[in-house]
Motif scaffolding. Structure first.
Motif, PDB file in Angstrom:
ATOM      1  N   ALA A  17      84.512 -11.653  74.593  1.00 36.49           N
ATOM      2  CA  ALA A  17      84.607 -12.979  75.220  1.00 36.49           C
ATOM      3  C   ALA A  17      84.375 -14.078  74.189  1.00 36.49           C
ATOM      4  CB  ALA A  17      83.603 -13.091  76.367  1.00 36.49           C
ATOM      5  N   VAL A  18      83.408 -13.869  73.285  1.00 34.50           N
ATOM      6  CA  VAL A  18      83.169 -14.839  72.208  1.00 34.50           C
ATOM      7  C   VAL A  18      84.397 -14.927  71.302  1.00 34.50           C
ATOM      8  CG1 VAL A  18      81.761 -15.373  70.180  1.00 34.50           C
ATOM      9  CG2 VAL A  18      80.675 -14.480  72.257  1.00 34.50           C
ATOM     10  N   ALA A  19      84.968 -13.778  70.961  1.00 34.92           N
ATOM     11  CA  ALA A  19      86.153 -13.765  70.094  1.00 34.92           C
ATOM     12  C   ALA A  19      87.304 -14.537  70.723  1.00 34.92           C
ATOM     13  CB  ALA A  19      86.572 -12.320  69.820  1.00 34.92           C
ATOM     14  N   ALA A  20      87.515 -14.359  72.018  1.00 38.12           N
ATOM     15  CA  ALA A  20      88.587 -15.086  72.695  1.00 38.12           C
ATOM     16  C   ALA A  20      88.310 -16.580  72.724  1.00 38.12           C
ATOM     17  CB  ALA A  20      88.756 -14.555  74.122  1.00 38.12           C
ATOM     18  N   HIS A  21      87.064 -16.943  72.964  1.00 29.87           N
ATOM     19  CA  HIS A  21      86.692 -18.364  73.038  1.00 29.87           C
ATOM     20  C   HIS A  21      86.986 -19.089  71.729  1.00 29.87           C
ATOM     21  CE1 HIS A  21      84.421 -21.924  74.238  1.00 29.87           C
ATOM     22  NE2 HIS A  21      83.803 -21.870  73.075  1.00 29.87           N
ATOM     23  N   TRP A  22      86.647 -18.442  70.602  1.00 30.52           N
ATOM     24  CA  TRP A  22      86.816 -19.076  69.296  1.00 30.52           C
ATOM     25  C   TRP A  22      88.132 -18.731  68.627  1.00 30.52           C
ATOM     26  CZ3 TRP A  22      83.890 -23.008  68.151  1.00 30.52           C
ATOM     27  CH2 TRP A  22      82.600 -23.085  68.691  1.00 30.52           C
ATOM     28  N   GLY A  23      88.938 -17.871  69.240  1.00 31.31           N
ATOM     29  CA  GLY A  23      90.204 -17.479  68.636  1.00 31.31           C
ATOM     30  C   GLY A  23      90.011 -16.693  67.354  1.00 31.31           C
ATOM     31  N   SER A  24      89.044 -15.773  67.335  1.00 32.82           N
ATOM     32  CA  SER A  24      88.736 -15.019  66.122  1.00 32.82           C
ATOM     33  C   SER A  24      89.479 -13.688  66.116  1.00 32.82           C
ATOM     34  CB  SER A  24      87.228 -14.759  66.012  1.00 32.82           C
ATOM     35  OG  SER A  24      86.965 -13.915  64.899  1.00 32.82           O
ATOM     36  N   ALA A  25      90.461 -13.567  65.229  1.00 31.92           N
ATOM     37  CA  ALA A  25      91.236 -12.327  65.113  1.00 31.92           C
ATOM     38  C   ALA A  25      90.363 -11.187  64.612  1.00 31.92           C
ATOM     39  CB  ALA A  25      92.421 -12.537  64.174  1.00 31.92           C
ATOM     40  N   PHE A  26      89.505 -11.457  63.630  1.00 26.75           N
ATOM     41  CA  PHE A  26      88.670 -10.383  63.086  1.00 26.75           C
ATOM     42  C   PHE A  26      87.742  -9.829  64.149  1.00 26.75           C
ATOM     43  CE2 PHE A  26      85.047  -8.465  61.078  1.00 26.75           C
ATOM     44  CZ  PHE A  26      85.574  -7.757  60.018  1.00 26.75           C
ATOM     45  N   GLU A  27      87.005 -10.702  64.834  1.00 28.61           N
ATOM     46  CA  GLU A  27      86.082 -10.240  65.868  1.00 28.61           C
ATOM     47  C   GLU A  27      86.826  -9.487  66.962  1.00 28.61           C
ATOM     48  OE1 GLU A  27      83.811 -13.530  67.306  1.00 28.61           O
ATOM     49  OE2 GLU A  27      82.449 -13.526  65.583  1.00 28.61           O
TER      50      GLU A  27
END
Length: 233
Positions: free
Chosen positions: A86-96
């Motif tokens: 959910a954090v990765a989606a919120h920030w748009g983080s491909a690595f996470e």
């Protein structure tokens, strides 16, 4: 925006940096099978870990916090990995996203439809009330920076006060990594707010334009939607 920080080879590290390097590549992260590589073929740290070498005292503390969140918390594997995604989606983080989808598949028991929902910024269909409560609290923290009294009570009932502390720490830690990936690696240059207003693609996702970190192909990043979700029973 491109990569701003070159990776350091193990032989280029001073003793303080080498201590951080050993802490990241060893310890809990080195035990058992790895769902994603921490270094490239020449030994350079990947993703957010490379930047931790810039300040060994802070980097050492940061990696220790991450190891505690990941390997020593009371949260279930499923709750932990869904919250990270959910954090990765919120920030748009491909690595996470790519790293922890790999963890979700190999060791946390996350189903592909659940990860697809999280990738798109939606609440997955969960049968366990405790998982729903924990993920609702995670989404509230990401969207509003706090939780309501009802969300807090539900999260405490689901995970205990210790679990709520660990969950808020997880959201903060992985948000920190996502910000460092933006600054040093060029990830997620579009904010979650702006991305939610961008033109949707045919599959319902929005294009953030950040390259994939874990492989050479480009991925479209999903935005964390800001529409209000109905309270689930």
């Amino acid at each position: 925006m491109g990569v701003r920080l070159d990776g350091l080879l193990p032989g280029e590290l001073d003793e303080e940096q080498a201590e951080v390097y050993r802490a990241i590549t060893g310890g809990a992260r080195a035990s058992g099978p790895r769902a994603f590589p921490l270094t490239d073929q020449e030994g350079r740290l990947r993703g957010p870990f490379n930047a931790m070498l810039l300040s060994p005292p802070v980097g050492l503390a940061a990696q220790a916090l991450g190891a505690a969140v990941r390997y020593s918390s009371s949260l279930s594997d499923r709750v932990r990995e869904m919250a990270i995604l959910a954090v990765a989606a919120h920030w748009g983080s491909a690595f996470e996203r790519e790293a922890h989808e790999a963890v979700g598949r190999t060791s946390a028991g996350l189903a592909e439809p659940e990860m697809a929902a999280l990738r798109a910024g939606r609440m997955p269909e969960l049968t366990e009330p405790a998982e729903r409560a924990a993920l609702r609290a995670t989404r509230a923290l990401l969207r509003h920076g706090t939780v309501s009294d009802n969300e807090y009570a539900d999260a405490v009932a689901a995970t205990g006060e210790r679990g709520v502390f660990e969950l808020t720490t997880l959201v903060g830690y992985y948000s920190m990594l996502a910000l460092q990936l933006r600054v040093f690696v060029g990830e997620g240059s579009t904010s979650a707010f702006d991305a939610s207003r961008s033109q949707p693609l045919g599959n319902g996702l929005t294009a953030h334009g950040a390259p994939s970190i874990l492989n050479s192909s480009s991925h479209n990043e999903s935005s964390f939607h800001s529409s209000k979700e109905s309270r689930e029973s």
